[in-house]
Motif scaffolding. Structure first.
Motif, PDB file in Angstrom:
ATOM      1  N   MET A   1      -3.418  -9.890 -24.932  1.00  0.00           N
ATOM      2  CA  MET A   1      -2.077 -10.214 -24.508  1.00  0.00           C
ATOM      3  C   MET A   1      -2.139 -11.461 -23.625  1.00  0.00           C
ATOM      4  N   SER A   2      -1.289 -12.460 -23.902  1.00  0.00           N
ATOM      5  CA  SER A   2      -1.295 -13.692 -23.112  1.00  0.00           C
ATOM      6  C   SER A   2      -0.456 -13.507 -21.857  1.00  0.00           C
ATOM      7  N   GLN A   3      -0.831 -14.262 -20.813  1.00  0.00           N
ATOM      8  CA  GLN A   3      -0.115 -14.189 -19.546  1.00  0.00           C
ATOM      9  C   GLN A   3       0.943 -15.281 -19.488  1.00  0.00           C
ATOM     10  N   THR A   4       2.027 -14.985 -18.763  1.00  0.00           N
ATOM     11  CA  THR A   4       3.049 -15.999 -18.520  1.00  0.00           C
ATOM     12  C   THR A   4       2.536 -16.972 -17.474  1.00  0.00           C
ATOM     13  N   GLY A   5       3.220 -18.100 -17.348  1.00  0.00           N
ATOM     14  CA  GLY A   5       2.849 -19.068 -16.322  1.00  0.00           C
ATOM     15  C   GLY A   5       2.885 -18.442 -14.936  1.00  0.00           C
ATOM     16  N   ALA A   6       3.919 -17.647 -14.666  1.00  0.00           N
ATOM     17  CA  ALA A   6       4.034 -17.010 -13.350  1.00  0.00           C
ATOM     18  C   ALA A   6       2.876 -16.052 -13.110  1.00  0.00           C
ATOM     19  N   GLU A   7       2.451 -15.325 -14.124  1.00  0.00           N
ATOM     20  CA  GLU A   7       1.323 -14.397 -13.964  1.00  0.00           C
ATOM     21  C   GLU A   7       0.023 -15.153 -13.723  1.00  0.00           C
ATOM     22  N   LEU A   8      -0.161 -16.301 -14.375  1.00  0.00           N
ATOM     23  CA  LEU A   8      -1.348 -17.118 -14.139  1.00  0.00           C
ATOM     24  C   LEU A   8      -1.351 -17.663 -12.709  1.00  0.00           C
ATOM     25  N   VAL A   9      -0.187 -18.086 -12.241  1.00  0.00           N
ATOM     26  CA  VAL A   9      -0.073 -18.586 -10.874  1.00  0.00           C
ATOM     27  C   VAL A   9      -0.393 -17.475  -9.881  1.00  0.00           C
ATOM     28  N   VAL A  10       0.143 -16.284 -10.133  1.00  0.00           N
ATOM     29  CA  VAL A  10      -0.107 -15.148  -9.252  1.00  0.00           C
ATOM     30  C   VAL A  10      -1.599 -14.874  -9.150  1.00  0.00           C
ATOM     31  N   ALA A  11      -2.289 -14.879 -10.271  1.00  0.00           N
ATOM     32  CA  ALA A  11      -3.727 -14.618 -10.269  1.00  0.00           C
ATOM     33  C   ALA A  11      -4.474 -15.653  -9.424  1.00  0.00           C
ATOM     34  N   GLY A  12      -4.120 -16.920  -9.573  1.00  0.00           N
ATOM     35  CA  GLY A  12      -4.786 -17.969  -8.799  1.00  0.00           C
ATOM     36  C   GLY A  12      -4.413 -17.937  -7.330  1.00  0.00           C
ATOM     37  N   ALA A  13      -3.125 -17.798  -7.030  1.00  0.00           N
ATOM     38  CA  ALA A  13      -2.664 -17.843  -5.646  1.00  0.00           C
ATOM     39  C   ALA A  13      -3.117 -16.622  -4.862  1.00  0.00           C
ATOM     40  N   ASN A  14      -3.138 -15.455  -5.502  1.00  0.00           N
ATOM     41  CA  ASN A  14      -3.528 -14.252  -4.780  1.00  0.00           C
ATOM     42  C   ASN A  14      -5.010 -14.214  -4.458  1.00  0.00           C
ATOM     43  N   ALA A  15      -5.781 -15.121  -5.040  1.00  0.00           N
ATOM     44  CA  ALA A  15      -7.185 -15.222  -4.659  1.00  0.00           C
ATOM     45  C   ALA A  15      -7.298 -15.601  -3.184  1.00  0.00           C
ATOM     46  N   PHE A  16      -6.276 -16.276  -2.640  1.00  0.00           N
ATOM     47  CA  PHE A  16      -6.273 -16.635  -1.226  1.00  0.00           C
ATOM     48  C   PHE A  16      -5.787 -15.466  -0.368  1.00  0.00           C
ATOM     49  N   ALA A  17      -5.026 -14.571  -0.952  1.00  0.00           N
ATOM     50  CA  ALA A  17      -4.638 -13.282  -0.377  1.00  0.00           C
ATOM     51  C   ALA A  17      -3.876 -13.309   0.943  1.00  0.00           C
ATOM     52  N   ALA A  18      -3.373 -14.443   1.387  1.00  0.00           N
ATOM     53  CA  ALA A  18      -2.590 -14.461   2.624  1.00  0.00           C
ATOM     54  C   ALA A  18      -1.209 -13.854   2.398  1.00  0.00           C
ATOM     55  N   GLN A  19      -0.674 -14.025   1.219  1.00  0.00           N
ATOM     56  CA  GLN A  19       0.621 -13.440   0.886  1.00  0.00           C
ATOM     57  C   GLN A  19       0.549 -12.941  -0.543  1.00  0.00           C
ATOM     58  N   GLU A  20       1.203 -11.860  -0.802  1.00  0.00           N
ATOM     59  CA  GLU A  20       1.232 -11.311  -2.161  1.00  0.00           C
ATOM     60  C   GLU A  20       2.285 -12.059  -2.975  1.00  0.00           C
ATOM     61  N   TRP A  21       1.825 -12.761  -3.992  1.00  0.00           N
ATOM     62  CA  TRP A  21       2.735 -13.505  -4.856  1.00  0.00           C
ATOM     63  C   TRP A  21       2.906 -12.741  -6.157  1.00  0.00           C
ATOM     64  N   THR A  22       4.101 -12.211  -6.337  1.00  0.00           N
ATOM     65  CA  THR A  22       4.416 -11.499  -7.576  1.00  0.00           C
ATOM     66  C   THR A  22       4.987 -12.501  -8.572  1.00  0.00           C
ATOM     67  N   PRO A  23       4.960 -12.180  -9.860  1.00  0.00           N
ATOM     68  CA  PRO A  23       5.593 -13.072 -10.839  1.00  0.00           C
ATOM     69  C   PRO A  23       7.068 -13.351 -10.506  1.00  0.00           C
ATOM     70  N   ALA A  24       7.771 -12.362  -9.975  1.00  0.00           N
ATOM     71  CA  ALA A  24       9.183 -12.564  -9.630  1.00  0.00           C
ATOM     72  C   ALA A  24       9.333 -13.597  -8.509  1.00  0.00           C
TER      73      ALA A  24
END
Length: 182
Positions: A1-24
């Protein structure tokens, strides 16, 4: 299953873990406060936002395209917040303004814009304030608040420069709005 752009961003941004970035949240940010950013640019922007603990949803930091390239910007309050969190920020001296006469003043009352502004940032462990000077001819954008409040805008530039000099590791790669659009 392919990820949306927002889901890809969430995966990358949450690696920093300062704030939880959901696709929404990423979608909301993409539509409102950071339009036109690619998936990679949004990931970078959110990663930097998390690294410096500034919240784009509170308008503390911005991802803006200038000349087709991402710039990461904050307002002067974002710089102050970053400096304060270091525990070494001790306030500032100034701002001071200078006209063509070369005399520094602590109040600017002339109808003409000042030619320069100067601010000194106080940092624990430093013997003297860290001063920076901003020249009107180098920063005046002629738009936004510059025609209405040139002394105020120029003082923000000088303060931004002084904070950058006093806290280079903490504000590296981030510029204030007043500095960028010149």
């Amino acid at each position: 299953m392919s990820q949306t752009g927002a889901e890809l961003v969430v995966a990358g941004a949450n690696a920093f873990a300062a704030q939880e970035w959901t696709p929404a949240k990423v979608d909301l940010l993409s539509r409102t406060l950071a339009p036109g950013l690619s998936v990679d640019e949004m990931s970078l922007f959110l990663g930097v936002s998390n690294a410096v603990a500034l919240d784009p949803l509170r308008k503390e930091i911005y991802g803006i395209k200038r000349g087709g390239k991402l710039t990461i910007q904050t307002g002067i309050d974002g710089f102050r917040k970053i400096a304060l969190r270091t525990g070494d920020y001790r306030g500032q001296v100034g701002p001071f303004w200078c006209g063509e006469d070369g005399e520094w003043k602590d109040v600017w009352v002339s109808e003409k814009p000042p030619i320069a502004a100067k601010v000194g940032v106080l940092r624990a462990g430093f013997d003297e304030p860290v001063y920076a000077v901003a020249l009107f001819r180098e920063y005046n954008q002629g738009t936004g608040q510059w025609p209405k409040m040139p002394a105020n805008q120029l003082a923000k530039c000088a303060e931004s420069l002084a904070i950058r000099k006093a806290f280079p590791d903490d504000v590296s790669g981030i510029y204030t709005n007043e500095e960028m659009a010149q």
